[in-house]
Design a protein around this motif. Structure first.
Motif, PDB file in Angstrom:
ATOM      1  N   THR A 150       0.776  -1.229  -0.126  1.00  0.00           N
ATOM      2  CA  THR A 150      -0.048   0.053   0.129  1.00  0.00           C
ATOM      3  C   THR A 150       0.886   1.305  -0.131  1.00  0.00           C
ATOM      4  N   LEU A 151       0.232   2.208  -0.431  1.00  0.00           N
ATOM      5  CA  LEU A 151       0.780   3.486  -0.218  1.00  0.00           C
ATOM      6  C   LEU A 151       1.377   4.069   0.956  1.00  0.00           C
ATOM      7  N   ILE A 152       0.696   3.665   2.075  1.00  0.00           N
ATOM      8  CA  ILE A 152       1.148   4.108   3.322  1.00  0.00           C
ATOM      9  C   ILE A 152       1.915   3.019   4.134  1.00  0.00           C
ATOM     10  N   GLY A 153       2.257   1.952   3.529  1.00  0.00           N
ATOM     11  CA  GLY A 153       3.150   0.863   4.056  1.00  0.00           C
ATOM     12  C   GLY A 153       4.236   1.132   4.642  1.00  0.00           C
ATOM     13  N   THR A 154       4.894   2.029   3.693  1.00  0.00           N
ATOM     14  CA  THR A 154       6.399   2.456   4.267  1.00  0.00           C
ATOM     15  C   THR A 154       6.660   3.840   3.837  1.00  0.00           C
ATOM     16  N   SER A 155       7.623   4.458   4.614  1.00  0.00           N
ATOM     17  CA  SER A 155       7.727   5.951   4.178  1.00  0.00           C
ATOM     18  C   SER A 155       8.203   6.307   3.032  1.00  0.00           C
ATOM     19  N   THR A 156       9.173   4.917   2.397  1.00  0.00           N
ATOM     20  CA  THR A 156       9.708   5.172   1.063  1.00  0.00           C
ATOM     21  C   THR A 156       8.653   5.556  -0.094  1.00  0.00           C
ATOM     22  N   ASN A 157       7.513   4.732  -0.103  1.00  0.00           N
ATOM     23  CA  ASN A 157       6.605   4.887  -0.890  1.00  0.00           C
ATOM     24  C   ASN A 157       5.762   6.190  -0.721  1.00  0.00           C
ATOM     25  N   HIS A 173      -2.909   5.936  -5.764  1.00  0.00           N
ATOM     26  CA  HIS A 173      -3.986   5.665  -5.046  1.00  0.00           C
ATOM     27  C   HIS A 173      -3.394   4.513  -3.962  1.00  0.00           C
ATOM     28  N   MET A 174      -4.173   4.370  -2.979  1.00  0.00           N
ATOM     29  CA  MET A 174      -3.853   3.673  -1.930  1.00  0.00           C
ATOM     30  C   MET A 174      -3.206   2.249  -2.078  1.00  0.00           C
ATOM     31  N   PHE A 175      -4.192   1.545  -3.030  1.00  0.00           N
ATOM     32  CA  PHE A 175      -3.904   0.106  -3.304  1.00  0.00           C
ATOM     33  C   PHE A 175      -3.313  -0.074  -4.671  1.00  0.00           C
TER      34      PHE A 175
END
Length: 588
Positions: A150-157, A173-175
């Motif tokens: 997901t977009l919020i899964g890691t700060s790198t994203n 988008h999120m997914f």
């Protein structure tokens, strides 16, 4: 090459050398580089400081507040206890690690997830007589893989998404990353499940030895109609804590000693644990237990302001040779004694009947201000607080989980952007008192935010001076290089950078290079930007490349070669899958 571009390249290599070869803090190195770019005139102040206003950086900062609410309410411990369960064999334990860790890391800060899982895994290892080295590194790798979904899964994203927004006007988008992230979790997770036992060594972690610590006896009561009533000691996860052990159970006025692990817990059972002071901190985080000393509930101190404190009685203590009950300790000091240690050993018997002596070490629950109030007074010779010992407020755990779910839902459906959803979630955590403003400030990792924001200045300098274009030309020296091969080269270079320096800095430094490569080939930037996201997160070969890898180094008893043994094939597998799938999803 222009002098400014040459200067920028020399600066970049100097920064990389400092980060990889010295012990200078990364935020100091990056801020020094930023200052050099401003003073030398390569960047204007507004260009150099643009990273501090980047949406990705602000989203990361706001998500720290959301993570703080989840931790302070015990929501993550609550989830971990239910998802991890009580496995009976190594294979079951590994599966119980891989699935929840990767799933939770897709929506929570993976550093927080790993921190919460480590104690549970140490408990498994002690109970099942398994080496922690077989479980903790797979935990770190699974959390890294889950963060790519997901977009919020890691700060790198979020960092790369912020760069795409500011420079290209593209918002993910999120997914959207799940098209590649989910296959990675399934395939690479399967590799971990099959190969971790074979490739990882059989070593015990560097756990604290109880006999070397101050020993206390801590009593807790099973809450009636709570989650532990009716469970066995083993199923409740109380058989072998990291810092203590269950010695006795007091039930209906009778004392049960040497209780077997299959013993069922009943309401109002008093459990007596013996161990180091950290044992009390562990027990306060178990949902379904509360201190047996009823005075704890009489303390006129807000939940979020409480902590555990150790204090050594001094010669001017007013209650010397009095019992705890006679000394009126709670009303005098606004603190409740949980246990007493004398000459490094616990004192048996009823706590209220123990006569206090000079040199006794008290383990207390009290306000956070107790240390500053009494550390220079003569009542106590030494006063110190246990780190991270505020008891979780489990009553608000459903609120915290509901806020997290709402944030994911509104951002996934496109009602709000990731930043807007994070702002509202952070505000909701504060409004519902899942975390206080003062606690939220402490959870902000300012050094990490400074590293990320300052890295943007290096990326801007590479773009502005043409240094990024020059590196792209060097990468494209091969005639007739296909976009797929160029993506593989950018991916590999990013992996090398992320193993040597921080993953976020690697992503920011490689973004202008990837942009220049795409422009020179005349193809879309998207596959290269997504490739940087996955490559910067794919840190498996060193303990320094990713924070979760470093967190399990000591508890797992690992050596540098252990990361290479399992991490090198992991990196190769993840790289092949990512490079193969990314162009199919986003296209050149």
């Amino acid at each position: 090459m222009e002098p400014a571009a040459l200067t920028t390249l020399v600066l970049i290599f100097s920064v990389l050398a400092c980060l990889a070869l010295t012990r200078v803090a990364p935020d100091v190195v990056l801020m020094g580089a930023l200052a050099f770019l401003v003073v030398s005139g390569i960047l204007t102040p507004s260009e150099a400081l643009a990273g501090f206003a980047n949406p990705g950086v602000m989203t990361i900062a706001t998500l720290y507040v959301v993570a703080a609410g989840l931790k302070e309410t015990g929501a993550i411990q609550w989830l971990a206890h239910r998802l991890l369960g009580q496995p009976r064999r190594l294979r079951q334990a590994q599966l119980r690690v891989l699935l929840p860790a990767s799933g939770l890391s897709a929506f929570m800060n993976n550093t927080t997830v790993v921190a919460m899982f480590i104690p549970a895994i140490q408990e498994w290892a002690a109970r099942l007589r398994l080496p922690t080295s077989k479980l903790l590194l797979p935990l770190s790798y699974a959390s890294i893989l889950g963060g790519t979904c997901t977009l919020i899964g890691t700060s790198t994203n979020l960092v790369v998404d912020g760069l795409l927004q500011s420079e290209r006007g593209i918002a993910l988008h999120m997914f959207e990353l799940a098209w590649v992230g989910v296959p990675l979790v399934v395939i690479a997770g399967g590799f971990l499940y099959l190969m971790a036992d074979r490739l990882l060594p059989n070593r015990q972690g560097a756990l604290e030895q109880l006999e070397q610590a101050r020993e206390y006896a801590v009593e807790v009561r099973v809450i009636p109609q709570g989650p532990l009533e009716g469970k066995s000691i083993a199923d409740a996860g109380l058989r072998s804590l990291a810092h203590g052990y269950l010695a006795d159970i007091e039930r209906g006025g009778e004392l049960m000693t040497a209780v077997p692990p299959e013993t069922k817990l009943q309401a109002d059972d008093i459990l007596v644990f013996v161990g180091a002071p950290e044992c009390a901190r562990e027990l306060r985080r178990v949902h379904g237990l509360r201190p047996a000393n009823g005075d704890v509930r009489k303390l006129d101190i807000a939940h979020h302001r409480r902590c555990l404190v150790e204090a050594v009685i001094g010669p001017d203590f007013t209650g010397i040779e009095q019992t705890v009950r006679e000394s009126r300790f709670r009303s005098r000091y606004q603190a409740v004694i949980l246990s007493i240690s004398r000459h490094g050993r616990r004192l048996p018997g009823k706590l209220g009947d123990i006569r206090l002596q000079v040199g006794d070490t008290l383990l207390m629950e009290t306000a956070q201000e107790f240390v500053s109030q009494y550390q220079y007074r003569k009542d106590f010779l030494l006063v110190s607080a246990l780190n991270d010992s505020t008891p979780p407020d489990f009553r608000k755990a459903p609120w915290a989980l509901g806020i997290l779910g709402a944030m994911v839902l509104v951002s996934a459906t496109g009602l709000l952007s990731i930043l807007e959803a994070a702002f509202l979630a952070g505000g909701a955590m504060l409004l519902t008192r899942c975390v206080t403003a003062s606690k939220a400030r402490r959870y902000l990792e300012l050094s990490v935010l400074i590293v990320i924001a300052a890295s943007f200045a290096l990326g801007s300098a590479m773009d502005k001076t043409g240094a990024a274009s020059q590196i792209a030309q060097w990468l494209l020296l091969m005639d007739g290089l296909s976009p797929w091969m160029a993506l593989a080269m950018v991916y590999a270079l990013t992996v090398i950078f992320t193993e040597l320096i921080t993953n976020n800095a690697a992503a920011v430094l490689m973004f202008p290079v990837a942009t220049a490569v795409a422009e020179q080939l005349g193809v879309s930037i998207m596959p290269f930007a997504i490739g940087i996201m996955f490559a910067a997160s794919a840190s498996f070969m060193t303990p320094l490349g990713y924070q979760t890898n470093l967190m399990v180094l000591g508890p797992g008893g690992y050596r540098f070669v252990d990361y290479l043994r399992l991490g090198a094939p992991m990196s190769l597998l993840v790289g092949v899958i990512a490079i193969g799938l990314i162009p199919l999803v986003w296209g050149f």
